[in-house]
Scaffold this active site. Structure first.
Site, PDB file in Angstrom:
ATOM      1  CB  THR A 125      -0.893  -0.003   1.259  1.00 55.15           C
ATOM      2  OG1 THR A 125      -1.641  -1.205   1.277  1.00 55.15           O
ATOM      3  CG2 THR A 125      -1.837   1.181   1.274  1.00 55.15           C
ATOM      4  N   GLY A 161       2.860  -2.942   8.367  1.00 54.99           N
ATOM      5  CA  GLY A 161       3.110  -3.261   9.766  1.00 54.99           C
ATOM      6  C   GLY A 161       4.555  -3.656   9.986  1.00 54.99           C
ATOM      7  CD  GLU A 180      -5.271  -8.784   4.177  1.00 57.19           C
ATOM      8  OE1 GLU A 180      -5.351  -9.074   2.981  1.00 57.19           O
ATOM      9  OE2 GLU A 180      -4.202  -8.667   4.775  1.00 57.19           O
TER      10      GLU A 180
END
Lengths: 658, 658
Positions: free
Chosen positions: A138, A177, A421
């Site tokens: 992303t 993350g 997701e």
């Protein structure tokens, strides 16, 4: 000592709680293994979440890293492996409050996208934690639409390297993350350029931090994206690349390769990739979505039999709030949904296991159906459960609003599942595209996958129910759901065709139907969920009272859906107004029935007090005592400089006695 | 420089933004005063909220106290008074981020409940900030049901004192703002006992902290209740009293007094008290509920024209997400609701001003209607706006989930409004009780208050709309709403009577109807909101394009309500299936029309960047730049000890080059 208002609720259970727990776990042996894992994790102070609600984002991150490192040791000590039966219970026992979750995604992406040589090099290093991996897809300006990613990787044949760049701010990687502070390596998705030609998005392994002193590598800018609504323990990060050079061998090359001379070669089938995406969507349902809803139900139901407020009957003591119809109507449908989605999760897992076996035999026929079901259910379940947790929170009034109730954290965390997701609206539209396609095919007499064969059999009948008890018949309500799903799909397909035939361009016509397409996709999933719940109940053993209470919950789930969405069923008169009044009557009757077993039904989820981490939801129901004890430990009860700095000067003129 | 994707949206406004702002403010002069206040507050660094999303609860509290103290100085400096025209804009300009809000409630309760002597003593002290007041009503175990409060105040004739006690843990005061760390005094509500007889709940002024060193007074235990979902700046507190003695004169005695010999005397009418409660519910709508929704709309709409994602038409650049029908369907109804509720707020304010004038003339006839409307609308508006803010948050995807978007804080704060000042379900049932009573009266030919006269005129007709354009007629949709409100009220009244006639006890019958009573109350408020919006539009001047765009919004508000709740309108065939399809068509058409003016419509709310405090919502639309700049300032980008402590040992064996 258990609060007597809670204890009395357990004495009248109509079924065996222990047997229901075993059913939910998939057998008594699984329950035993799960409890052993929970016991081990919860007795280790390093894994404690006791002070979680008092900690800052920095403290949460540090604790999560500490836990992740400690977990490696623990697993070794206990002989737990990633393939062992304990593994799936560890994450649940930790409530996901641990770092390096993306390390696993890093490893999986190398396993799936890397060549045998790359797997042989990187997987052992990652397994031994000689690096910390992340996954950088992303970007600030780009989410769902992968083709829009702007990061570039240009092949330099002279040095046999790729040169990675972030050409503008919207191309900065954002959200990955473990990347903000921890990761040493990451898989970067970038537009591949060779000799000036763009070949689209490809994955590259990039080292971002030194393995010696953890400093950022040359050309790399990275950091933490700051405060979020939850996930304080995760260092979601940003990444900016400026002429970062990586060897040619670092492009993951199972499917595509750039040869030394710059020749671009595509090999093998990428279909398995789509399957990976669908399995991720299914795998998150249990831990990230169902568990939070089950916890929220446990907290809210237990609190609602301990909390007394106002009098239901004049002259009596104040009533348990769960005795109010409005409170039942808030909580019990959430409880029914938790069970309904637990069983649909089993259904989806089975389907995917079957799908996986077929794919291993190079048969990809099930892929479109699996993709549609995983997309639709990911969206429907996350949406429903998020709303359910919010309802539980609100139903606990002021105390639900305290972080100490545990409910705010459950809510702010589950909310993210509607976005990550695959954003839910986009997923529903993908499911709808499959529905429309199958509807057209079915009506043209072509074969369609099993979950959508019902679209071919459009019936124009009416609901045959004659009294309110008829609506406790699974055949009656399942057919009603089926009817609505068919109607919404067929009417939207008709609108789409009308628009196109009247000259509207295909993409415009699609956009003009999307609100209704979303409705159709939801109706399809809702129908399957109801049907599956009814079929599951049918198969349960009739002993121990479990089938009976599950039948009640199935009925409640189905009738709540009709009651909350009456228009869909009334629209073409399939259900008449008089029948809808019967639905309402049956639905309200069921609330009073299930209310009696509400506490045993949440006890069966078998959460320990530590895993609930809630002053309202503990097994003993000592709510007020616990709120008071916890509040006293809050950092806000430390000495504040505000008095000396601001209050004292403000009150300067005051006498000590007024 | 303004992002060109945002700038282009402003060039095509169909109306004058400045004139719409003036309309919302109640005139151009009000706009001028408001902007002057905002300018003054925002240019003062003490009032800055710049680092708010990075601060701990302790830091937020200290900043709020600092601001409260500074505000006193500022008001003096600027010549602003509590009765001046600027006052109502100060709180809005501070976004409520200031301490001592309960000090005003403390003062108001003394003004309303105290004797002239008590007012003369305490109000000047409070005004001069020679004490800090709070208001201690709610207890750990008791909220809405005041009669259930357990704190006791026993009169001791020998010493002419009251002895206050917290007899058990559920009686501990819990939640009062400003009480955890700041307040020196509070108004405690307790059960009054004289010579062993209980006289019910009464208010007492109790000093809880020393005015010399701020230490707790003898017998007082108090502190902060710890972390909450929001309101970190407020020290909501707990209070435990053990034989705390206060002079007889400290019982607020406008209505009830205990004479020196223990004689209990009741005097005057307490009806005005109920009026106070209703005005609080109305007064919170604007600042605590509408402003957050308007801010959320501003942020989400501006972001949705800057964010581009996927392609709407093949070959073109990625589309603004607001061009997707599904995104319009999320955001534009919230925008319409913000306007609808702004106008209903005006209506309620007018009604209450009239009511207040009547009450001053000792005419209490309007009280039941005012109470029902304030209860119903408090619940309906807080619920609708809370859902609206959540929709805006989700509609911004991942970036909406970052605290830097401003949306999570707006959501977690507005959510509390569903609970405080009367929990929504309980308020809706109070409104329903009034509705049922009036319905019975109207049908018995008795006179009823103006807002419910429509209940008498039950019509059994059908909706006369013949095509989708007919549904843009306010008469058509207002009558449909009226029809549903009457139907739900009358059918629930009938069910209630049937139950009672069949032998069910009155309170049980009531409980069995509550789910439907809530629906009836909501339908009543929804009808009045639609009717009021339509009437407001009717009266607007036709110039400057404002009436036209407001008409569109009114239509959207009304049709969205029907579209989201089709069953209520289809149930008895008032609207047919074919007509419902027209509603859907008109509704979806409207989305595309209003989308063109979406940015001007949020610009008209006239929020400054500082008041939005959002990386997504700024006037210039430089979203990605701002997210990056803010993230870099996050404390999570400071050096973490986690590397040295945990990561380095983990990575110990690794070579610097792989």
């Amino acid at each position: 000592s258990v609060n007597p208002d809670l204890a009395s609720e357990r004495q009248t259970a109509s079924f065996s709680v222990e047997k229901l727990t075993a059913l939910l776990d998939g057998g008594a042996e699984q329950t035993r293994i799960r409890r052993a894992v929970v016991e081990t994790i919860e007795s280790d102070p390093v894994f404690s979440r006791e002070n979680q609600y008092f900690q800052t984002q920095n403290e949460r991150y540090e604790a999560a890293v500490r836990k992740a490192v400690h977990l490696q040791k623990k697993m070794h000590e206990m002989g737990w492996t990633e393939n062992g039966p304990e593994y799936k219970y560890i994450y649940r026992a930790l409530s996901g409050d641990v770092a390096f979750l993306l390390h696993r995604v890093f490893m999986r992406s190398i396993s799936v996208l890397g060549s045998d040589k790359q797997i042989a090099k990187w997987i052992p290093l990652a397994t031994q934690h000689r690096l910390i991996g992340s996954y950088a897809q992303t970007e600030l300006g780009h989410g769902t639409y992968l083709q829009g990613l702007e990061t570039t990787a240009v092949f330099d044949a002279a040095t046999q390297e790729f040169i990675l760049n972030t050409p503008k701010i919207s191309a900065m990687k954002w959200w990955p993350g473990d990347m903000g502070r921890s990761a040493t390596h990451t898989v970067v998705f970038a537009q591949l350029y060779v000799h000036g030609k763009c070949y689209g998005i490809h994955p590259f392994i990039v080292q971002i931090r030194s393995l010696q002193d953890h400093s950022l590598c040359p050309g790399v800018t990275a950091g933490d994206i700051g405060p979020k609504m939850n996930f304080e323990h995760i260092d979601n990060g940003y990444l900016l690349l400026k002429n970062v050079r990586i060897p040619r061998e670092n492009m993951l090359s199972k499917f595509c390769e750039v040869r030394p001379d710059g020749t671009y070669v595509r090999q093998g089938s990428q279909k398995i990739n789509y399957f990976t995406m669908t399995t991720v969507r299914i795998s998150l349902i249990s831990d990230e979505v169902l568990t939070p809803l089950m916890k929220a139900c446990t907290i809210a139901v237990r609190y609602s039999v301990v909390r007394r407020q106002s009098k239901l009957k004049p002259g009596e003591q104040e009533a348990k709030i769960l005795d109010y119809q409005t409170q039942q109507e808030k909580l019990l449908p959430q409880l029914a949904a938790a069970y309904a989605f637990h069983f649909i999760n089993d259904y989806l897992q089975d389907l995917f296991n079957r799908g996986y076996r077929e794919i291993q035999k190079k048969n990809f026929d099930m892929l479109p159906e699996l993709h549609a079901l995983s997309s639709g259910f990911k969206a429907v379940i996350t949406q429903h459960c998020t709303a359910g947790v919010e309802i539980c929170l609100r139903a606990c009034g002021g105390h639900g609003y305290s972080l100490l109730s545990g409910l705010p954290s459950l809510y702010t965390k589950i909310l993210a599942s509607c976005i990550y997701e695959g954003e839910n609206t986009i997923l529903l539209l993908q499911a709808a595209r499959f529905l429309i396609k199958c509807f057209m095919a079915a009506n043209a007499g072509q074969p369609v996958p099993p979950s959508v064969t019902y679209l071919a059999a459009v019936k124009h009948g009416k609901c045959p129910a004659k009294n309110k008890l008829d609506f406790l018949s699974p055949d009656i309500y399942t057919e009603a759901y089926q009817h609505v799903a068919v109607r919404l799909t067929s009417s939207t397909a008709a609108k789409l065709q009308d628009l196109i035939q009247s000259g509207v361009k295909k993409h415009d016509a699609w956009n003009q139907c999307t609100v209704q397409l979303v409705q159709a996709a939801k109706a399809h999933c809702h129908y399957i969920a109801v049907k599956n719940f009814a079929e599951t109940v049918e198969k349960l053993e009739t002993k121990a009272g479990i089938q009976k209470i599950m039948k009640h919950l199935c009925d409640l789930f189905a009738l709540h859906g009709i009651f909350s969405n009456t228009g869909a069923f009334l629209h073409d008169g399939y259900i008449s107004a008089a029948q809808m009044d019967m639905v309402t009557a049956s639905y309200l009757d069921l609330l009073a029935v299930i209310r009696k077993d509400a506490v045993p039904l949440v006890d069966a989820f078998d959460f320990t007090d530590k895993s609930l981490n809630s002053a309202l939801g503990s097994y003993d129901g000592q709510v007020y005592q616990r709120l008071y004890e916890w509040a006293q430990k809050s950092p806000t009860n430390q000495m504040s400089p505000a008095y000396e700095r601001y209050l004292k000067p403000l009150l300067h003129n005051t006498l000590s006695k007024l």
